[in-house]
Design a protein around this motif. Structure first.
Motif, PDB file in Angstrom:
ATOM      1  N   UNK A  19      -5.639   5.859   2.724  1.00 25.21           N
ATOM      2  CA  UNK A  19      -4.585   6.651   2.073  1.00 25.21           C
ATOM      3  C   UNK A  19      -3.292   5.833   1.971  1.00 25.21           C
ATOM      4  N   UNK A  20      -3.385   4.681   1.312  1.00 21.32           N
ATOM      5  CA  UNK A  20      -2.236   3.797   1.141  1.00 21.32           C
ATOM      6  C   UNK A  20      -1.876   3.663  -0.332  1.00 21.32           C
ATOM      7  N   UNK A  21      -0.595   3.407  -0.596  1.00 25.22           N
ATOM      8  CA  UNK A  21      -0.108   3.177  -1.948  1.00 25.22           C
ATOM      9  C   UNK A  21       0.715   1.901  -1.987  1.00 25.22           C
TER      10      UNK A  21
ATOM     11  N   UNK B  99      -9.986   3.042   1.418  1.00 23.41           N
ATOM     12  CA  UNK B  99     -10.329   4.427   1.111  1.00 23.41           C
ATOM     13  C   UNK B  99      -9.073   5.156   0.640  1.00 23.41           C
ATOM     14  N   UNK B 100      -9.112   5.688  -0.590  1.00 21.68           N
ATOM     15  CA  UNK B 100      -7.970   6.395  -1.167  1.00 21.68           C
ATOM     16  C   UNK B 100      -6.751   5.477  -1.250  1.00 21.68           C
ATOM     17  N   UNK B 101      -6.897   4.407  -2.036  1.00 14.56           N
ATOM     18  CA  UNK B 101      -5.854   3.392  -2.159  1.00 14.56           C
ATOM     19  C   UNK B 101      -5.402   3.278  -3.611  1.00 14.56           C
ATOM     20  N   UNK B 102      -4.094   3.162  -3.813  1.00 17.00           N
ATOM     21  CA  UNK B 102      -3.503   2.994  -5.145  1.00 17.00           C
ATOM     22  C   UNK B 102      -2.756   1.673  -5.220  1.00 17.00           C
ATOM     23  N   UNK B 103      -2.994   0.910  -6.303  1.00 16.08           N
ATOM     24  CA  UNK B 103      -2.175  -0.235  -6.676  1.00 16.08           C
ATOM     25  C   UNK B 103      -1.555   0.093  -8.032  1.00 16.08           C
ATOM     26  N   UNK B 104      -0.244   0.222  -8.089  1.00 16.35           N
ATOM     27  CA  UNK B 104       0.430   0.594  -9.338  1.00 16.35           C
ATOM     28  C   UNK B 104       1.504  -0.429  -9.684  1.00 16.35           C
ATOM     29  N   UNK B 105       1.387  -1.018 -10.885  1.00 18.36           N
ATOM     30  CA  UNK B 105       2.358  -1.994 -11.373  1.00 18.36           C
ATOM     31  C   UNK B 105       2.534  -3.147 -10.375  1.00 18.36           C
ATOM     32  N   UNK B 106       1.417  -3.648  -9.876  1.00 16.00           N
ATOM     33  CA  UNK B 106       1.441  -4.723  -8.882  1.00 16.00           C
ATOM     34  C   UNK B 106       0.994  -6.047  -9.497  1.00 16.00           C
ATOM     35  N   UNK B 107       1.323  -7.124  -8.807  1.00 19.40           N
ATOM     36  CA  UNK B 107       0.866  -8.461  -9.193  1.00 19.40           C
ATOM     37  C   UNK B 107      -0.139  -8.936  -8.155  1.00 19.40           C
ATOM     38  N   UNK B 108      -1.428  -8.872  -8.506  1.00 18.91           N
ATOM     39  CA  UNK B 108      -2.513  -9.277  -7.622  1.00 18.91           C
ATOM     40  C   UNK B 108      -3.221 -10.522  -8.173  1.00 18.91           C
ATOM     41  N   UNK B 109      -2.479 -11.359  -8.857  1.00 18.58           N
ATOM     42  CA  UNK B 109      -3.073 -12.562  -9.439  1.00 18.58           C
ATOM     43  C   UNK B 109      -3.690 -13.435  -8.342  1.00 18.58           C
TER      44      UNK B 109
END
Length: 211
Positions: free
Chosen positions: A91-93, A110-120
């Motif tokens: 449950x992380x954002x 589990x229940x994870x959000x990546x929003x507008x991130x740079x994961x290059x």
């Protein structure tokens, strides 16, 4: 995909301004508001973050082992060039964060959000991933190897030159994503949804020529 559970907020957060290097037998930070701190160059470091909000925190060049992030939100943080092994993200954002060149290996998400991130250049390998959302995120030249996936959602991500091997994406919709020069095996793309303009690119991936 099932609806993602958001981080649980139980009590007001206490500002935390001390070191993120904790030497106790059970290093724990819980219900803390953490701003503009730095954690760098730790080897086989284990810590538990429970119900924390981290803002503008720099966590770089660490080797994390059996670390736990539970009900945490990261905003404008830099988590680049870390290795996370046997780590749990529950449950992380991650919002407006960088995780460039990091390695997430044999972890549980589990229940994870990546929003507008740079994961290059990020590596996801041999993880268990359940209900993961990635939205408007840079995944250029990311590597996905043999992850067990039960529910993942992509929206407007850049997967250019990504390498994807043995990932059961099943009914994943990537119609809004950039897939230029992506490399993927046949098993990973079975039953995924694409846009019509992506069809030629996928034919090329499969070794087919379109006249």
């Amino acid at each position: 995909m099932k609806k993602r559970k958001k981080p649980i907020r139980r009590i007001p957060l206490e500002p935390y301004n001390e070191s993120l290097i904790i030497t106790s037998d059970y290093p724990l930070l819980d219900y803390k508001l953490i701003k503009e701190l730095t954690l760098e160059n730790q080897d086989k470091y284990r810590i538990v973050f429970d119900a924390c909000l981290l803002e503008k925190v720099t966590i770089q060049n660490n080797d994390f082992l059996r670390t736990e992030f539970i009900d945490c939100t990261f905003k404008n943080c830099d988590l680049s060039n870390n290795t996370f092994t046997s780590t749990s993200f529950i449950r992380c954002e991650f919002i407006d964060c960088k995780m460039i060149g990091s390695h997430i290996v044999e972890c549980y998400l589990n229940d994870v959000l990546f929003s507008n991130c740079n994961l290059e250049y990020i590596d996801f390998a041999n993880n268990k991933m359940k209900i993961v959302e990635m939205s408007k995120t840079n995944l250029k030249e990311s590597n996905w190897f043999e992850n067990m996936i039960n529910g993942i959602e992509f929206k407007e991500n850049d997967l250019s030159k990504a390498n994807i091997y043995k990932n059961p994406f099943k009914e994943l919709d990537i119609s809004t994503c950039e897939i230029d020069s992506m490399r993927v095996d046949i098993g990973s793309i079975k039953n995924i949804e694409i846009a019509s303009h992506q069809a030629e690119a996928f034919c090329h991936l499969l070794g087919l020529k379109v006249k």
